[in-house]
Design an enzyme around this catalytic site. Structure first.
Site, PDB file in Angstrom:
ATOM      1  N   HIS A   1      41.928  46.079  42.536  1.00  0.00           N
ATOM      2  CA  HIS A   1      40.822  45.124  42.577  1.00  0.00           C
ATOM      3  C   HIS A   1      41.258  43.674  42.397  1.00  0.00           C
ATOM      4  O   HIS A   1      40.617  42.775  42.949  1.00  0.00           O
ATOM      5  CB  HIS A   1      39.773  45.482  41.516  1.00  0.00           C
TER       6      HIS A   1
ATOM      7  N   ASN B   1      40.092  49.453  37.864  1.00  0.00           N
ATOM      8  CA  ASN B   1      40.260  48.285  38.722  1.00  0.00           C
ATOM      9  C   ASN B   1      41.559  48.314  39.524  1.00  0.00           C
ATOM     10  O   ASN B   1      41.988  47.276  40.036  1.00  0.00           O
ATOM     11  CB  ASN B   1      40.210  47.002  37.873  1.00  0.00           C
TER      12      ASN B   1
ATOM     13  N   ARG C   1      15.402  39.910  28.117  1.00  0.00           N
ATOM     14  CA  ARG C   1      16.630  40.360  27.455  1.00  0.00           C
ATOM     15  C   ARG C   1      16.965  41.819  27.718  1.00  0.00           C
ATOM     16  O   ARG C   1      17.707  42.444  26.968  1.00  0.00           O
ATOM     17  CB  ARG C   1      16.579  40.084  25.946  1.00  0.00           C
TER      18      ARG C   1
ATOM     19  N   LYS D   1      28.056  48.115  35.185  1.00  0.00           N
ATOM     20  CA  LYS D   1      28.536  46.770  35.489  1.00  0.00           C
ATOM     21  C   LYS D   1      27.562  46.106  36.457  1.00  0.00           C
ATOM     22  O   LYS D   1      27.254  46.651  37.514  1.00  0.00           O
ATOM     23  CB  LYS D   1      29.929  46.812  36.122  1.00  0.00           C
TER      24      LYS D   1
ATOM     25  N   HIS E   1      39.877  41.581  45.249  1.00  0.00           N
ATOM     26  CA  HIS E   1      38.884  40.518  45.069  1.00  0.00           C
ATOM     27  C   HIS E   1      39.410  39.188  45.596  1.00  0.00           C
ATOM     28  O   HIS E   1      38.657  38.393  46.176  1.00  0.00           O
ATOM     29  CB  HIS E   1      38.512  40.384  43.598  1.00  0.00           C
TER      30      HIS E   1
ATOM     31  N   ARG F   1      38.970  51.788  30.634  1.00  0.00           N
ATOM     32  CA  ARG F   1      38.109  51.526  31.796  1.00  0.00           C
ATOM     33  C   ARG F   1      38.723  50.505  32.746  1.00  0.00           C
ATOM     34  O   ARG F   1      38.427  50.501  33.943  1.00  0.00           O
ATOM     35  CB  ARG F   1      36.715  51.072  31.351  1.00  0.00           C
TER      36      ARG F   1
ATOM     37  N   GLU G   1      34.923  48.210  28.773  1.00  0.00           N
ATOM     38  CA  GLU G   1      36.232  47.878  29.336  1.00  0.00           C
ATOM     39  C   GLU G   1      37.154  47.183  28.342  1.00  0.00           C
ATOM     40  O   GLU G   1      37.745  46.137  28.616  1.00  0.00           O
ATOM     41  CB  GLU G   1      36.067  47.017  30.601  1.00  0.00           C
TER      42      GLU G   1
ATOM     43  N   LYS H   1      34.711  59.033  36.723  1.00  0.00           N
ATOM     44  CA  LYS H   1      34.287  57.723  36.226  1.00  0.00           C
ATOM     45  C   LYS H   1      33.366  57.862  35.026  1.00  0.00           C
ATOM     46  O   LYS H   1      33.457  57.074  34.070  1.00  0.00           O
ATOM     47  CB  LYS H   1      33.605  56.907  37.325  1.00  0.00           C
TER      48      LYS H   1
ATOM     49  N   GLU I   1      37.139  53.815  47.477  1.00  0.00           N
ATOM     50  CA  GLU I   1      36.861  53.982  46.051  1.00  0.00           C
ATOM     51  C   GLU I   1      37.066  55.429  45.609  1.00  0.00           C
ATOM     52  O   GLU I   1      37.414  55.690  44.457  1.00  0.00           O
ATOM     53  CB  GLU I   1      35.439  53.518  45.722  1.00  0.00           C
TER      54      GLU I   1
ATOM     55  N   HIS J   1      34.258  45.146  50.595  1.00  0.00           N
ATOM     56  CA  HIS J   1      34.850  45.378  49.282  1.00  0.00           C
ATOM     57  C   HIS J   1      35.823  46.563  49.298  1.00  0.00           C
ATOM     58  O   HIS J   1      36.948  46.466  48.793  1.00  0.00           O
ATOM     59  CB  HIS J   1      33.756  45.623  48.245  1.00  0.00           C
TER      60      HIS J   1
END
Length: 366
Positions: free
Chosen positions: A251, A248, A124, A146, A255, A244, A240, A230, A188, A268
């Site tokens: 993105h 993206n 966990r 993330k 994606h 936040r 997010e 960031k 980025e 990417h």
């Protein structure tokens, strides 16, 4: 050891879970610095078959006296899978890893995402340290917690927020990075400026040729400015819920492009570059921004050697369907990051399919 002339230390401020981001040269060999983040006696180094032969021995020298092993992925986005998470967890079990164990992610974004997710799953949640070896990972995926893996249906659909104990960004590792991957990382950097930092965008325009040539001083400055931006966003909105999501920009389009190309057509960062241009064009279409902003973005990305066009042969309807799987969407409506111009990104809900399709189709025919 660490070259202190260009060394930067940036903290991601999350209370008791705050952690440092170290940026500079010789950091993999600065064992005393990063070993201070280790709390237990068990370490699993997750890397890939490209990076490990170059840098694993340097990290191993800092693990003297600990019980450690390594788990290597094949290189590439296609290997960020549940199956490999299972193998990483098997490696932790074989190591006898306890709850104070640590996973070290030595590699790019794929390694970092999978290693962080594996660490989040084991008992966990155990510690992990990011040691990014690509520019894209240094400026983006290694910071912020993330983690996740891909499914055949789409990218990063399964994951967890799990913050690292430290980020060790040794820019010496970029010397082995192919030009295409290096340029992908610059996308980025541009993204951070395009979202909310017009002065940084102007600085990038002035230093684009030096960055494309990998000059160290401007490179470290660019990495530090992007990470600092960031880190501030993550500190204010870790999971997010609001601000936040702005990170993206490009993105949702990007994606979809990556998935449609089966993770082999675009890297990417390349998908993000094309996605930012599409987001700017859609913003124009919706009357939010001016053509001059899109032109400046297009010019900067081109100077940095990045693609700005959708690869030929892609199906607009498929891209729209893939965009609908994006995690930012709510109640079946598209929720995109668009802008009112450079440095003025915002979250826009309820974007019509027609506007998105028209933007994609126009981009494919120009």
């Amino acid at each position: 050891m660490t070259d202190t002339s260009n060394f930067r230390h940036i903290d991601v401020a999350l209370g008791e879970r705050s952690y440092p981001v170290w940026i500079g040269q010789g950091l993999l060999d600065d064992h005393a610095r990063w070993r201070s983040a280790l709390r237990g006696k068990h370490v699993l180094v997750i890397s890939n078959t490209t990076v490990a032969p170059l840098y694993l021995d340097r990290v191993a020298k800092g693990l003297d006296g600990l019980r450690w092993s390594s788990f290597l992925l094949d290189d590439g986005e296609a290997h960020k899978t549940f199956a490999n998470v299972g193998l990483a967890l098997d490696a932790l079990a074989l190591l006898g890893a306890t709850r104070d164990a640590c996973v070290i992610a030595l590699g790019g974004g794929v390694v970092g995402d999978l290693a962080g997710f594996s660490a989040a799953c084991w008992m966990r949640g155990i510690d992990f340290i990011q040691m990014p070896t690509t520019l894209l990972a240094m400026v983006d995926s290694s910071v912020g917690g993330k983690t996740g893996v891909n499914l055949p249906a789409g990218k990063n659909l399964v994951g967890a927020f799990h913050q690292p104990r430290a980020v060790v960004a040794d820019i010496d590792t970029l010397a082995s990075l192919p030009d295409r991957e290096y340029r992908a990382g610059l996308a980025e950097v541009v993204k951070g400026a395009a979202i909310g930092d017009l002065p940084f965008f102007e600085w990038l325009e002035q230093n684009a040729e030096a960055l494309a040539a990998r000059e160290k001083a401007p490179l470290i400055e660019a990495i530090a400015r992007k990470v600092r931006y960031k880190a501030g966003v993550v500190a204010r909105d870790e999971t997010e819920q609001g601000e936040r999501a702005l990170l993206n920009l490009g993105h949702t389009f990007g994606h979809a492009l990556e998935t449609a190309g089966k993770y082999t057509t675009l890297l990417h960062g390349e998908g993000v570059a094309v996605g930012m241009v599409l987001a700017a064009q859609l913003s124009e279409r919706l009357g939010m921004s001016q053509a001059a902003d899109t032109t400046r973005l297009h010019r900067l990305l081109t100077t940095l050697g990045l693609p700005t066009a959708i690869p030929p042969g892609m199906d607009p309807e498929q891209l729209l369907a893939l965009m609908r799987l994006d995690k930012k969407n709510t109640a079946g409506t598209l929720r995109l990051i668009l802008w009112q111009g450079i440095g003025k990104a915002e979250i826009i809900g309820g974007v019509s399919d027609e506007a998105v399709l028209a933007t994609i189709k126009d981009a494919l025919t120009t």
